[in-house]
Design a protein around this motif. Structure first.
Motif, PDB file in Angstrom:
ATOM      1  N   ASP A  21     -82.638 -31.159  30.762  1.00 22.39           N
ATOM      2  CA  ASP A  21     -82.192 -30.866  32.127  1.00 22.39           C
ATOM      3  C   ASP A  21     -80.924 -30.028  32.072  1.00 22.39           C
ATOM      4  OD1 ASP A  21     -81.962 -30.839  34.843  1.00 22.39           O
ATOM      5  OD2 ASP A  21     -81.104 -32.851  35.010  1.00 22.39           O
ATOM      6  N   ALA A  22     -81.107 -28.745  31.790  1.00 20.07           N
ATOM      7  CA  ALA A  22     -79.951 -27.854  31.676  1.00 20.07           C
ATOM      8  C   ALA A  22     -80.436 -26.418  31.843  1.00 20.07           C
ATOM      9  CB  ALA A  22     -79.269 -28.049  30.320  1.00 20.07           C
ATOM     10  N   ASP A  23     -79.566 -25.463  31.479  1.00 18.45           N
ATOM     11  CA  ASP A  23     -79.935 -24.059  31.635  1.00 18.45           C
ATOM     12  C   ASP A  23     -80.962 -23.645  30.585  1.00 18.45           C
ATOM     13  OD1 ASP A  23     -78.564 -23.645  29.217  1.00 18.45           O
ATOM     14  OD2 ASP A  23     -76.714 -23.095  30.253  1.00 18.45           O
ATOM     15  N   ILE A  24     -81.434 -22.411  30.713  1.00 12.97           N
ATOM     16  CA  ILE A  24     -82.531 -21.974  29.855  1.00 12.97           C
ATOM     17  C   ILE A  24     -82.106 -21.869  28.397  1.00 12.97           C
ATOM     18  CG2 ILE A  24     -82.117 -19.498  30.180  1.00 12.97           C
ATOM     19  CD1 ILE A  24     -85.255 -19.240  30.205  1.00 12.97           C
ATOM     20  N   ARG A  25     -80.822 -21.602  28.143  1.00  9.95           N
ATOM     21  CA  ARG A  25     -80.381 -21.565  26.746  1.00  9.95           C
ATOM     22  C   ARG A  25     -80.524 -22.945  26.114  1.00  9.95           C
ATOM     23  NH1 ARG A  25     -77.712 -18.706  22.978  1.00  9.95           N
ATOM     24  NH2 ARG A  25     -76.845 -19.996  21.312  1.00  9.95           N
ATOM     25  N   MET A  35     -94.634 -17.805  27.120  1.00  6.16           N
ATOM     26  CA  MET A  35     -94.590 -16.940  28.303  1.00  6.16           C
ATOM     27  C   MET A  35     -94.668 -17.751  29.594  1.00  6.16           C
ATOM     28  SD  MET A  35     -96.703 -13.486  27.278  1.00  6.16           S
ATOM     29  CE  MET A  35     -98.206 -14.354  26.804  1.00  6.16           C
ATOM     30  N   ALA A  36     -95.467 -18.804  29.582  1.00  3.17           N
ATOM     31  CA  ALA A  36     -95.566 -19.662  30.766  1.00  3.17           C
ATOM     32  C   ALA A  36     -94.240 -20.351  31.048  1.00  3.17           C
ATOM     33  CB  ALA A  36     -96.668 -20.693  30.567  1.00  3.17           C
ATOM     34  N   ALA A  37     -93.570 -20.795  29.986  1.00  2.00           N
ATOM     35  CA  ALA A  37     -92.268 -21.454  30.151  1.00  2.00           C
ATOM     36  C   ALA A  37     -91.237 -20.468  30.682  1.00  2.00           C
ATOM     37  CB  ALA A  37     -91.807 -22.027  28.816  1.00  2.00           C
ATOM     38  N   CYS A  38     -91.272 -19.251  30.161  1.00  2.00           N
ATOM     39  CA  CYS A  38     -90.337 -18.222  30.619  1.00  2.00           C
ATOM     40  C   CYS A  38     -90.593 -17.886  32.084  1.00  2.00           C
ATOM     41  CB  CYS A  38     -90.478 -16.970  29.751  1.00  2.00           C
ATOM     42  SG  CYS A  38     -89.281 -15.676  30.118  1.00  2.00           S
ATOM     43  N   ALA A  39     -91.862 -17.770  32.451  1.00  2.43           N
ATOM     44  CA  ALA A  39     -92.211 -17.463  33.838  1.00  2.43           C
ATOM     45  C   ALA A  39     -91.729 -18.560  34.780  1.00  2.43           C
ATOM     46  CB  ALA A  39     -93.723 -17.293  33.961  1.00  2.43           C
ATOM     47  N   ALA A  40     -91.825 -19.801  34.336  1.00  6.11           N
ATOM     48  CA  ALA A  40     -91.378 -20.917  35.167  1.00  6.11           C
ATOM     49  C   ALA A  40     -89.875 -20.888  35.389  1.00  6.11           C
ATOM     50  CB  ALA A  40     -91.788 -22.236  34.520  1.00  6.11           C
ATOM     51  N   GLU A  41     -89.139 -20.334  34.429  1.00  4.49           N
ATOM     52  CA  GLU A  41     -87.681 -20.305  34.523  1.00  4.49           C
ATOM     53  C   GLU A  41     -87.152 -19.091  35.275  1.00  4.49           C
ATOM     54  OE1 GLU A  41     -85.427 -22.660  33.550  1.00  4.49           O
ATOM     55  OE2 GLU A  41     -87.207 -23.887  33.197  1.00  4.49           O
ATOM     56  N   VAL A  42     -87.726 -17.927  35.020  1.00  2.00           N
ATOM     57  CA  VAL A  42     -87.172 -16.686  35.598  1.00  2.00           C
ATOM     58  C   VAL A  42     -88.047 -16.098  36.694  1.00  2.00           C
ATOM     59  CG1 VAL A  42     -86.063 -16.173  33.402  1.00  2.00           C
ATOM     60  CG2 VAL A  42     -88.268 -15.118  33.926  1.00  2.00           C
ATOM     61  N   GLY A  43     -89.248 -16.630  36.858  1.00  3.28           N
ATOM     62  CA  GLY A  43     -90.171 -16.110  37.857  1.00  3.28           C
ATOM     63  C   GLY A  43     -91.335 -15.385  37.211  1.00  3.28           C
ATOM     64  N   LEU A  95     -82.011 -12.999  23.731  1.00  4.70           N
ATOM     65  CA  LEU A  95     -81.714 -11.566  23.790  1.00  4.70           C
ATOM     66  C   LEU A  95     -82.980 -10.760  24.067  1.00  4.70           C
ATOM     67  CD1 LEU A  95     -79.181 -11.193  20.820  1.00  4.70           C
ATOM     68  CD2 LEU A  95     -78.705 -10.764  23.246  1.00  4.70           C
ATOM     69  N   THR A  96     -84.052 -11.123  23.416  1.00  4.81           N
ATOM     70  CA  THR A  96     -85.318 -10.421  23.642  1.00  4.81           C
ATOM     71  C   THR A  96     -85.833 -10.664  25.054  1.00  4.81           C
ATOM     72  OG1 THR A  96     -85.893 -10.598  21.303  1.00  4.81           O
ATOM     73  CG2 THR A  96     -87.692 -10.144  22.832  1.00  4.81           C
ATOM     74  N   ALA A  97     -85.758 -11.903  25.524  1.00  8.20           N
ATOM     75  CA  ALA A  97     -86.215 -12.226  26.875  1.00  8.20           C
ATOM     76  C   ALA A  97     -85.393 -11.473  27.925  1.00  8.20           C
ATOM     77  CB  ALA A  97     -86.115 -13.728  27.116  1.00  8.20           C
ATOM     78  N   GLU A  98     -84.082 -11.408  27.728  1.00 10.83           N
ATOM     79  CA  GLU A  98     -83.223 -10.675  28.657  1.00 10.83           C
ATOM     80  C   GLU A  98     -83.579  -9.197  28.708  1.00 10.83           C
ATOM     81  OE1 GLU A  98     -79.301 -11.516  27.305  1.00 10.83           O
ATOM     82  OE2 GLU A  98     -79.133 -13.392  28.421  1.00 10.83           O
ATOM     83  N   HIS A  99     -83.865  -8.637  27.546  1.00 14.50           N
ATOM     84  CA  HIS A  99     -84.234  -7.219  27.480  1.00 14.50           C
ATOM     85  C   HIS A  99     -85.538  -6.979  28.237  1.00 14.50           C
ATOM     86  CE1 HIS A  99     -84.834  -3.197  25.884  1.00 14.50           C
ATOM     87  NE2 HIS A  99     -86.041  -3.567  25.473  1.00 14.50           N
ATOM     88  N   LEU A 100     -86.494  -7.888  28.130  1.00  8.73           N
ATOM     89  CA  LEU A 100     -87.787  -7.702  28.770  1.00  8.73           C
ATOM     90  C   LEU A 100     -87.727  -7.867  30.286  1.00  8.73           C
ATOM     91  CD1 LEU A 100     -90.223  -9.525  26.337  1.00  8.73           C
ATOM     92  CD2 LEU A 100     -90.253  -7.104  26.906  1.00  8.73           C
ATOM     93  N   VAL A 101     -87.035  -8.892  30.759  1.00  4.68           N
ATOM     94  CA  VAL A 101     -87.060  -9.196  32.191  1.00  4.68           C
ATOM     95  C   VAL A 101     -85.883  -8.590  32.940  1.00  4.68           C
ATOM     96  CG1 VAL A 101     -88.316 -11.335  31.760  1.00  4.68           C
ATOM     97  CG2 VAL A 101     -85.828 -11.411  31.963  1.00  4.68           C
ATOM     98  N   GLY A 102     -84.891  -8.100  32.207  1.00  6.09           N
ATOM     99  CA  GLY A 102     -83.750  -7.449  32.854  1.00  6.09           C
ATOM    100  C   GLY A 102     -82.835  -8.392  33.601  1.00  6.09           C
ATOM    101  N   VAL A 103     -82.799  -9.644  33.164  1.00  5.26           N
ATOM    102  CA  VAL A 103     -81.967 -10.659  33.811  1.00  5.26           C
ATOM    103  C   VAL A 103     -81.170 -11.375  32.735  1.00  5.26           C
ATOM    104  CG1 VAL A 103     -81.969 -12.805  35.134  1.00  5.26           C
ATOM    105  CG2 VAL A 103     -83.592 -10.996  35.704  1.00  5.26           C
ATOM    106  N   SER A 104     -79.878 -11.617  33.000  1.00  9.82           N
ATOM    107  CA  SER A 104     -79.059 -12.377  32.043  1.00  9.82           C
ATOM    108  C   SER A 104     -79.484 -13.832  32.067  1.00  9.82           C
ATOM    109  CB  SER A 104     -77.576 -12.257  32.422  1.00  9.82           C
ATOM    110  OG  SER A 104     -76.793 -13.075  31.562  1.00  9.82           O
ATOM    111  N   LEU A 105     -79.723 -14.381  30.888  1.00 10.87           N
ATOM    112  CA  LEU A 105     -80.172 -15.766  30.783  1.00 10.87           C
ATOM    113  C   LEU A 105     -79.085 -16.674  30.207  1.00 10.87           C
ATOM    114  CD1 LEU A 105     -83.788 -15.098  29.492  1.00 10.87           C
ATOM    115  CD2 LEU A 105     -83.042 -15.513  31.823  1.00 10.87           C
ATOM    116  N   GLY A 106     -77.876 -16.165  30.115  1.00  7.66           N
ATOM    117  CA  GLY A 106     -76.767 -16.980  29.640  1.00  7.66           C
ATOM    118  C   GLY A 106     -76.793 -17.142  28.157  1.00  7.66           C
TER     119      GLY A 106
END
Length: 214
Positions: free
Chosen positions: A90-94, A144-152, A203-214
């Motif tokens: 129960d915390a941020d995506i990092r 990818m499903a987990a990432c989609a659930a977190e960032v949209g 870092l890779t996820a941020e580059h792909l979705v263009g959103v800072s993930l902390g």
């Protein structure tokens, strides 16, 4: 009454058979994980499991199938541990990503037998090469499903096939990096392995979705 519906001592036949199958896989874990697949024999497997050979032939026709099923069992354990760690943190995506990576690394590192099976013995078995590729793709879908659930989901969808490529690339990199660490070729601590891997994933996820993930 059919044979499959009978019970002995209150335990149905199918349940007893499942227990024997599990005992054979436990025995295979010990033998393959300690001495290698080349040392696995039907007689040795049954002796380790404390079962007669007729129970081996009840479930299996060859030792390669035993190894494949054992590999799948370990992979399923890893998958379940990773998903549980991610969804229950129960915390941020990092923190969630770190927990998922740590769950995978810990499960393998804490049992040298499982480490040997998935990082050494499976690599030497041609029949498992395709299975390993299938596992990577399955884990990539989960990632990818987990990432989609977190960032949209829209952000992940916009990345197109680059998202799947990145997921498989990262997972393959984690697999090989962990192999190097377990063999002693990569001389960093477990904590460093997990933290650096977390950095790479984010870092890779941020580059792909263009959103800072902390």
């Amino acid at each position: 009454m059919s044979t499959t519906s009978r019970s002995y001592g209150g335990v149905p036949v199918e349940q007893r058979r499942a227990r024997r199958r599990a005992a054979l896989l436990d025995a295979a874990l010990e033998i393959i994980g300690s001495t290698g697949f080349a040392k696995l024999t039907v007689s040795g497997l049954c002796a380790q499991a404390k079962l007669s050979e007729r129970y081996y032939y009840e479930s299996y026709t060859d030792l390669g199938t035993v190894f494949s099923e054992l590999f799948d069992r370990i992979v399923d354990e890893i998958g379940q541990a990773v998903v549980e760690a991610f969804v229950t943190t129960d915390a941020d995506i990092r923190a969630k990503t770190r927990a998922a990576i740590a769950a995978a690394v810990d499960l393998i590192a804490d049992d040298p037998r499982k480490a040997r099976i998935v990082t050494v013995e499976a690599q030497l078995n041609p029949a498992l090469l395709m299975r390993r590729a299938e596992v990577m793709r399955s884990f990539a879908d989960i990632m990818m499903a987990a990432c989609a659930a977190e960032v949209g989901a829209e952000l992940v969808e916009n990345a197109g096939d680059r998202a799947e490529f990145a997921a498989i690339h990262l997972l393959g990199g984690l697999w090989e990096t962990t192999n190097s660490w377990l063999s002693g070729m990569l001389t960093i601590s477990r904590h460093e392995l997990i933290e650096r891997s977390t950095d790479q994933f984010l870092l890779t996820a941020e580059h792909l979705v263009g959103v800072s993930l902390g």
